[in-house]
Design a protein around this motif. Sequence first.
Motif, mmCIF file in Angstrom:
data_model
loop_
_atom_site.group_PDB
_atom_site.id
_atom_site.type_symbol
_atom_site.label_atom_id
_atom_site.label_comp_id
_atom_site.label_asym_id
_atom_site.label_seq_id
_atom_site.Cartn_x
_atom_site.Cartn_y
_atom_site.Cartn_z
ATOM 1 N N GLY A 109 1.022 -0.760 -0.074
ATOM 2 C CA GLY A 109 0.000 0.069 -0.185
ATOM 3 C C GLY A 109 1.056 0.658 0.275
ATOM 4 N N PRO A 110 -0.018 1.705 0.548
ATOM 5 C CA PRO A 110 0.663 3.736 0.293
ATOM 6 C C PRO A 110 2.104 3.440 1.525
ATOM 7 N N ALA A 111 2.857 4.492 1.440
ATOM 8 C CA ALA A 111 4.222 4.317 2.238
ATOM 9 C C ALA A 111 3.490 5.200 3.384
ATOM 10 N N ASN A 112 4.253 5.372 4.523
ATOM 11 C CA ASN A 112 3.519 5.490 6.099
ATOM 12 C C ASN A 112 3.670 7.427 5.968
ATOM 13 N N PHE A 113 2.208 7.607 6.772
ATOM 14 C CA PHE A 113 2.419 9.082 6.952
ATOM 15 C C PHE A 113 3.469 9.864 7.542
ATOM 16 N N ASN A 114 4.145 10.701 6.669
ATOM 17 C CA ASN A 114 5.476 11.308 7.186
ATOM 18 C C ASN A 114 5.870 12.627 7.848
ATOM 19 N N ALA A 115 6.114 13.231 7.862
ATOM 20 C CA ALA A 115 6.512 14.832 8.201
ATOM 21 C C ALA A 115 6.554 16.088 7.156
ATOM 22 N N LYS A 116 7.109 15.725 5.608
ATOM 23 C CA LYS A 116 6.627 15.795 4.253
ATOM 24 C C LYS A 116 5.251 16.034 4.066
ATOM 25 N N ASP A 117 4.340 15.223 4.538
ATOM 26 C CA ASP A 117 2.963 14.623 4.363
ATOM 27 C C ASP A 117 2.649 15.542 4.573
ATOM 28 N N LYS A 118 2.636 16.003 6.396
ATOM 29 C CA LYS A 118 2.274 16.315 6.618
ATOM 30 C C LYS A 118 1.796 18.348 6.739
ATOM 31 N N GLN A 119 3.516 18.700 6.510
ATOM 32 C CA GLN A 119 3.712 19.773 5.534
ATOM 33 C C GLN A 119 3.206 19.936 4.286
ATOM 34 N N ALA A 120 2.831 18.958 3.852
ATOM 35 C CA ALA A 120 2.646 19.595 1.998
ATOM 36 C C ALA A 120 0.469 19.686 2.551
ATOM 37 N N PHE A 121 0.621 19.054 3.522
ATOM 38 C CA PHE A 121 -0.927 19.209 4.086
ATOM 39 C C PHE A 121 -1.112 20.575 4.384
ATOM 40 N N ALA A 122 -0.341 20.675 4.745
ATOM 41 C CA ALA A 122 -0.163 22.541 5.899
ATOM 42 C C ALA A 122 -0.114 23.405 4.972
ATOM 43 N N ASN A 123 0.559 23.308 4.348
ATOM 44 C CA ASN A 123 0.668 24.299 2.849
ATOM 45 C C ASN A 123 -0.544 24.423 2.492
ATOM 46 N N GLN A 124 -1.324 23.288 1.898
ATOM 47 C CA GLN A 124 -2.377 23.537 0.920
ATOM 48 C C GLN A 124 -3.555 23.988 1.803
ATOM 49 N N LEU A 125 -3.432 23.708 2.939
ATOM 50 C CA LEU A 125 -4.681 24.130 3.923
ATOM 51 C C LEU A 125 -4.610 26.159 3.698
ATOM 52 N N ASP A 126 -3.124 25.949 4.351
ATOM 53 C CA ASP A 126 -3.159 27.084 4.197
ATOM 54 C C ASP A 126 -3.712 28.339 2.924
ATOM 55 N N ARG A 127 -3.313 28.029 1.614
ATOM 56 C CA ARG A 127 -3.933 28.488 1.090
ATOM 57 C C ARG A 127 -5.825 28.500 0.304
ATOM 58 N N TRP A 128 -5.731 27.222 0.880
ATOM 59 C CA TRP A 128 -7.780 27.360 1.119
ATOM 60 C C TRP A 128 -8.035 28.224 2.390
ATOM 61 N N LEU A 129 -7.557 28.576 3.776
ATOM 62 C CA LEU A 129 -7.722 29.232 4.193
ATOM 63 C C LEU A 129 -8.054 31.086 3.998
ATOM 64 N N ALA A 130 -6.898 31.199 2.948
ATOM 65 C CA ALA A 130 -6.580 32.059 2.674
ATOM 66 C C ALA A 130 -7.017 32.355 1.389
ATOM 67 N N LYS A 131 -8.264 31.961 0.936
ATOM 68 C CA LYS A 131 -9.154 32.125 -0.472
ATOM 69 C C LYS A 131 -10.674 32.034 0.565
ATOM 70 N N ALA A 132 -10.934 31.395 1.265
ATOM 71 C CA ALA A 132 -11.993 31.299 2.199
ATOM 72 C C ALA A 132 -12.195 32.855 2.798
ATOM 73 N N LYS A 133 -11.514 33.328 3.301
ATOM 74 C CA LYS A 133 -12.216 33.867 4.514
ATOM 75 C C LYS A 133 -11.783 36.104 3.349
#
Length: 148
Positions: free
Chosen positions: A124-148
């Motif tokens: 299956g997929p590789a284990n979830f890691n810090a790089k994945d968390k950072q990629a998620f945080a970056n995309q979330l920040d972009r979405w939040l910036a557009k949401a407000k």
Amino acid sequence: MQIWVDADACPGDIKELLFRSAVRRKIKVTLVANQSMRVPTSEFIDTVLVPYGANIADRRIVELLGPDDLVVTADIPLAADVVAKGGQALNPRGKLYTADNVADILATRNMLDQLRGGGQITGGPANFNAKDKQAFANQLDRWLAKAK
């Protein structure tokens, strides 16, 4: 605008990041799961408990989400349903599903699922890691910036 979380399989690190973002940005985050979840007490954090069963949480999320809402999920068929309803979906590893890419991603997922079913692909997929968390945080920040 609101964030919905397909919470049963969402990594704890991602939930914690979402909780902090909800309070800091004053945006509603709702976890949908088939088991009780402990969440911080906040007017911006909520849970929806659904019965146990295949795709019940997914169907509830699609039923409740509004246009421009964000759904956090690793479930590609759910992501396709979210996009079809006018929302966006974000994988816990940072992949944003949109109208431009979700059909191709779903087709690839279905092909790989058939190959796995036939024993041609194992693992299956590789284990979830810090790089994945950072990629998620970056995309979330972009979405939040557009949401407000």
